[in-house]
Write an enzyme that holds these catalytic residues in place. Structure first.
Site, PDB file in Angstrom:
ATOM      1  N   GLU A   1      -5.054   0.384   6.607  1.00  0.00           N
ATOM      2  CA  GLU A   1      -5.134   0.890   7.987  1.00  0.00           C
ATOM      3  C   GLU A   1      -6.173   0.125   8.802  1.00  0.00           C
ATOM      4  OE1 GLU A   1      -3.130   2.760   9.520  1.00  0.00           O
ATOM      5  OE2 GLU A   1      -1.956   3.396   7.801  1.00  0.00           O
TER       6      GLU A   1
ATOM      7  N   GLN B   1      -4.805  -3.308  15.521  1.00  0.00           N
ATOM      8  CA  GLN B   1      -4.662  -4.419  16.487  1.00  0.00           C
ATOM      9  C   GLN B   1      -3.978  -5.645  15.867  1.00  0.00           C
ATOM     10  OE1 GLN B   1      -6.274  -3.644  19.397  1.00  0.00           O
ATOM     11  NE2 GLN B   1      -7.648  -2.085  18.668  1.00  0.00           N
TER      12      GLN B   1
ATOM     13  N   ASP C   1      -1.665   6.327  17.096  1.00  0.00           N
ATOM     14  CA  ASP C   1      -2.081   4.959  17.424  1.00  0.00           C
ATOM     15  C   ASP C   1      -1.224   4.476  18.591  1.00  0.00           C
ATOM     16  OD1 ASP C   1       0.394   4.444  16.333  1.00  0.00           O
ATOM     17  OD2 ASP C   1      -0.272   2.800  15.054  1.00  0.00           O
TER      18      ASP C   1
ATOM     19  N   SER D   1      -9.985  -9.735  23.273  1.00  0.00           N
ATOM     20  CA  SER D   1      -9.503  -8.582  24.038  1.00  0.00           C
ATOM     21  C   SER D   1     -10.247  -8.410  25.366  1.00  0.00           C
ATOM     22  CB  SER D   1      -9.606  -7.307  23.202  1.00  0.00           C
ATOM     23  OG  SER D   1     -10.940  -7.117  22.816  1.00  0.00           O
TER      24      SER D   1
ATOM     25  N   CYS E   1      11.013   1.042  18.958  1.00  0.00           N
ATOM     26  CA  CYS E   1      10.510   1.411  20.277  1.00  0.00           C
ATOM     27  C   CYS E   1       9.327   0.489  20.621  1.00  0.00           C
ATOM     28  CB  CYS E   1      10.089   2.883  20.265  1.00  0.00           C
ATOM     29  SG  CYS E   1       9.856   3.537  21.926  1.00  0.00           S
TER      30      CYS E   1
ATOM     31  N   TRP F   1       0.825  -1.217   0.000  1.00  0.00           N
ATOM     32  CA  TRP F   1       0.000   0.000   0.000  1.00  0.00           C
ATOM     33  C   TRP F   1       0.855   1.261   0.000  1.00  0.00           C
ATOM     34  CZ3 TRP F   1      -0.072  -3.794   3.751  1.00  0.00           C
ATOM     35  CH2 TRP F   1       0.532  -3.496   4.973  1.00  0.00           C
ATOM     36  N   ARG F   2       2.184   1.074  -0.006  1.00  0.00           N
ATOM     37  CA  ARG F   2       3.064   2.253  -0.088  1.00  0.00           C
ATOM     38  C   ARG F   2       3.539   2.512  -1.514  1.00  0.00           C
ATOM     39  NH1 ARG F   2       6.455   1.319   5.575  1.00  0.00           N
ATOM     40  NH2 ARG F   2       4.724   1.965   6.907  1.00  0.00           N
TER      41      ARG F   2
ATOM     42  N   CYS G   1      19.007   2.959  19.100  1.00  0.00           N
ATOM     43  CA  CYS G   1      17.959   3.912  18.698  1.00  0.00           C
ATOM     44  C   CYS G   1      18.576   5.248  18.269  1.00  0.00           C
ATOM     45  CB  CYS G   1      17.004   4.116  19.870  1.00  0.00           C
ATOM     46  SG  CYS G   1      15.846   5.451  19.580  1.00  0.00           S
TER      47      CYS G   1
ATOM     48  N   GLY H   1     -10.061 -11.706  13.285  1.00  0.00           N
ATOM     49  CA  GLY H   1     -10.649 -11.238  14.544  1.00  0.00           C
ATOM     50  C   GLY H   1     -11.273  -9.851  14.412  1.00  0.00           C
ATOM     51  N   TYR H   2     -11.922  -9.378  15.493  1.00  0.00           N
ATOM     52  CA  TYR H   2     -12.598  -8.071  15.488  1.00  0.00           C
ATOM     53  C   TYR H   2     -13.434  -7.910  14.207  1.00  0.00           C
ATOM     54  CZ  TYR H   2      -9.067  -7.003  19.022  1.00  0.00           C
ATOM     55  OH  TYR H   2      -8.262  -7.012  20.123  1.00  0.00           O
TER      56      TYR H   2
ATOM     57  N   TYR I   1      -8.094   8.237  13.941  1.00  0.00           N
ATOM     58  CA  TYR I   1      -6.840   7.633  13.498  1.00  0.00           C
ATOM     59  C   TYR I   1      -6.850   7.332  11.996  1.00  0.00           C
ATOM     60  CZ  TYR I   1      -3.509   4.071  12.473  1.00  0.00           C
ATOM     61  OH  TYR I   1      -2.537   3.367  11.849  1.00  0.00           O
TER      62      TYR I   1
END
Ligand code: SF4
Length: 344
Positions: free
Chosen positions: A36, A41, A137, A298, A191, A23-24, A201, A80-81, A119
């Protein structure tokens, strides 16, 4: 330490280390929206095959709107979701009916689409339309709370406002889309929630959380998620070459998906193969307990038992039950808990 040039450091890091993702390339609002929503999640390694599957099968928003919901759920199966998939389908129809098949380019219009919140709207306007709106996010909360050593809980109204404003202040105005993708990749790859790679980093000299030894305590969350426990007996019921399934209704997990006939109990001690009678089936040729599985969502912990049943005769059942050829079971989207059991 603020203002430091966090945006510049992240963009430099991204040029060297950003992930090459489908998608880039040849960016479009449709690709950004699809990616997105799928990636919420979800780790990229898990979501990538789903993006490819959706994009191959439904290459335009029109294709998405014109397909039926069962097909969307089948493509989504295992991710899921499931409300995300149903919302996407609804939003695709909104775009066709209310926006002439074109994604709107304003935050406020995008947020009218079902399933599109702050978002996703920020991701679409910045990445597809080059507008300076920061995404916030889980990755962004983590990076910013650590770099600036912020204790405000990220799940409070105050925290949401604070981090959105901070992120909007930091965004690179010439390159908002790349900046947003840079900070999300950086959060996912460097991170990280556990064991961030602080030694290597590129911003460790300016990271207050790191310099003060507070990484393990950041970000701060105020609420604990309340977990509900549920007890489920599933029956794999065979009659000749057919298996009985039912489609889930109501406002519950897995809405619209198919499942093996289910009896839900209020406690562990009420589980057992005699619950088949609660489905209205009293005559069986054989019945046996096959497996127990624990499944964690969740907000819910599911304790599922599976029983295999063979019938000599078809019982009278209401129309929510469907007999399907065993070889066609894959045509029906089912929760992972059940597909895992069936493939064991
Ligand atoms: Fe994250 Fe560590 Fe880098 Fe700070 S030094 S931004 S905590 S990886």
């Amino acid at each position: 330490m603020y203002p430091m040039n966090l945006a510049e450091s992240l963009l430099n890091w991204y040029k060297e280390n950003g992930r090459e993702l489908p998608w880039r390339v040849q960016i479009s609002p449709y690709k950004v929206w699809l990616s997105e929503i799928i990636m919420q999640q979800t780790r990229v390694a898990q979501g990538l095959p789903y993006f490819n599957k959706f994009y191959d099968e439904l290459p335009t928003i029109k294709d998405f709107a014109n397909t039926d919901q069962d097909k969307v759920l089948l493509l989504w199966q295992g991710l899921g979701y499931y409300s995300r998939a149903r919302n996407m389908h609804f939003a695709a129809k909104q775009i066709m009916n209310e926006y002439n098949g074109e994604f709107p380019d304003s935050l406020s219009e995008l947020k009218k689409l079902k399933g599109v919140g702050d978002y996703t709207a920020a991701a679409i306007v910045s990445i597809a339309f080059d507008q300076p709106k920061a995404v916030v996010d889980g990755n962004v909360y983590r990076v910013l709370s650590r770099v600036f050593n912020v204790d405000i809980p990220i799940d409070s109204a105050q925290g949401k406002k604070y981090f959105q404003e901070l992120a909007d202040d930091l965004i690179d105005l010439n390159n908002p889309g790349d900046y947003n993708q840079a900070i999300m990749d950086f959060g996912a790859m460097v991170c990280t929630p556990k064991n961030p790679d602080c030694q290597k980093c590129p911003v460790n000299n300016n990271c207050e959380g790191f310099l003060k030894g507070r990484i393990d305590q950041l970000p701060v969350k105020s609420k604990k998620v309340k977990i509900t426990e549920r007890y489920l007996d599933f029956f794999e019921i065979h009659y000749k070459d057919q298996v009985l399934i039912q489609q889930r209704q109501g406002n519950d997990i897995w809405k619209g998906l198919f499942q093996l006939p289910l009896v839900e109990l209020n406690s562990e001690k009420n589980k057992g193969l005699s619950n088949i009678e609660k489905l209205g089936i009293t005559e069986v040729s054989s019945i046996e307990h096959r497996a127990d599985k624990k499944h964690v969502l969740s907000h819910q912990r599911l304790y599922a038992s599976f029983y295999k049943v063979v019938l000599d005769e078809k019982p009278n059942l209401d129309e929510s039950f469907i007999w399907v050829d065993r070889s066609r079971l894959d045509d029906y989207a089912m929760p992972k808990l059940i597909t895992n059991y069936l493939s064991d």
